[in-house]
Design a protein around this motif. Sequence first.
Motif, short mmCIF file in Angstrom:
data_model
loop_
_atom_site.label_atom_id
_atom_site.label_comp_id
_atom_site.label_asym_id
_atom_site.label_seq_id
_atom_site.Cartn_x
_atom_site.Cartn_y
_atom_site.Cartn_z
N LEU A 35 0.83 -1.46 0.00
CA LEU A 35 -0.16 -0.14 -0.17
C LEU A 35 0.77 0.99 0.09
CD1 LEU A 35 -2.54 -0.98 2.79
CD2 LEU A 35 -2.56 -1.89 0.31
N VAL A 45 -6.42 -0.10 -1.08
CA VAL A 45 -6.46 -1.97 -0.53
C VAL A 45 -7.81 -2.18 -2.53
CG1 VAL A 45 -8.00 -2.75 0.23
CG2 VAL A 45 -6.78 -1.21 1.39
N MET A 59 -7.32 -7.79 5.31
CA MET A 59 -5.95 -7.39 5.19
C MET A 59 -5.92 -7.23 6.65
SD MET A 59 -5.98 -4.84 2.30
CE MET A 59 -5.49 -5.37 0.90
N VAL A 104 -13.15 -6.78 3.73
CA VAL A 104 -12.71 -5.87 1.85
C VAL A 104 -13.91 -6.99 1.31
CG1 VAL A 104 -11.79 -5.40 -0.20
CG2 VAL A 104 -10.65 -5.23 1.68
N LEU A 145 -2.68 -9.60 2.98
CA LEU A 145 -4.00 -10.23 2.32
C LEU A 145 -3.90 -11.32 2.44
CD1 LEU A 145 -6.56 -8.97 0.70
CD2 LEU A 145 -4.92 -9.55 -1.55
#
Length: 278
Positions: A35, A45, A59, A104, A145
């Motif tokens: 990131l 993201v 994440m 997410v 992730l």
Amino acid sequence: MTPSISRDLIRHPGPKRSDRILSARGTVTTRTVTLPRGSVLMQAVAQAMDDAGCDSGVMVLDGLRIGPYRYVMPGPSHDADHAAWYSAPRDGGSGKIVFGTAIVGRRDGAWWLHCHARWTDGDATRMGHLLPDDVKLSEDAQITLHAFKGGAFEVLHDAETNFSIFHAMGGMADGNAVIAKINPHEDISSALETLIHGAGFARAKIHGIGSLIGAVFDGAPPMTSPISEVLIPPGAIWNGALHLPMECVDPDNGQYAGLLTKGRAPVCVTFEVMIVAT
């Protein structure tokens, strides 16, 4: 707090769903993503999720440096439309996340995330719900992730709570992971055990965030507030028995942590989890 007592403290406006746990099975692969400094959390993201080519994910944001940023705390509802709500947004200057989890998925077809975290900012330790469009990354970060394929978290209106929140959708017949939405008043420990037994996992790691109607810990002070924001920190496992640490914050910024006592931590609005076989 027990689920029977919790219904006297938190009364959601809509009808109770018959299916108390919504789950989807699939496959998780774990990778490290970057990131970049200067980006907005949601944008960074979204790019990482596009690059991963997955359907949803979790994440782990531990160690992420942020600032400036905005967040909200748990708070009471001021009308009959919801049983709980949020504080007004609060601003922060420069923070480092100690524990942070972002669920997410998709909202109206675009990537969206739900993030709870505990972080330091100067001498203060804060905890709450980070607003992903209002969090800037102050340094490059290497983030874990857990990329999920085979099902997805999708934001849908939830009639029981009157919130638009992630629901676990789709799924496959097999796979090394399960994602789930656990509905109000279900004991979080019992719900996780139900999911793990249903998947047939002998060993697993557990990730997730949500809210609880109070929480009793083994050997630590209880959280008595019926309104909270919580996250599962590293170390939550199943190895034939459930080992479930939890980090919690109440509307007065009371912060609590410890191993949950089974049967004493019912869900308030929702709890989103990922369980990965190990």
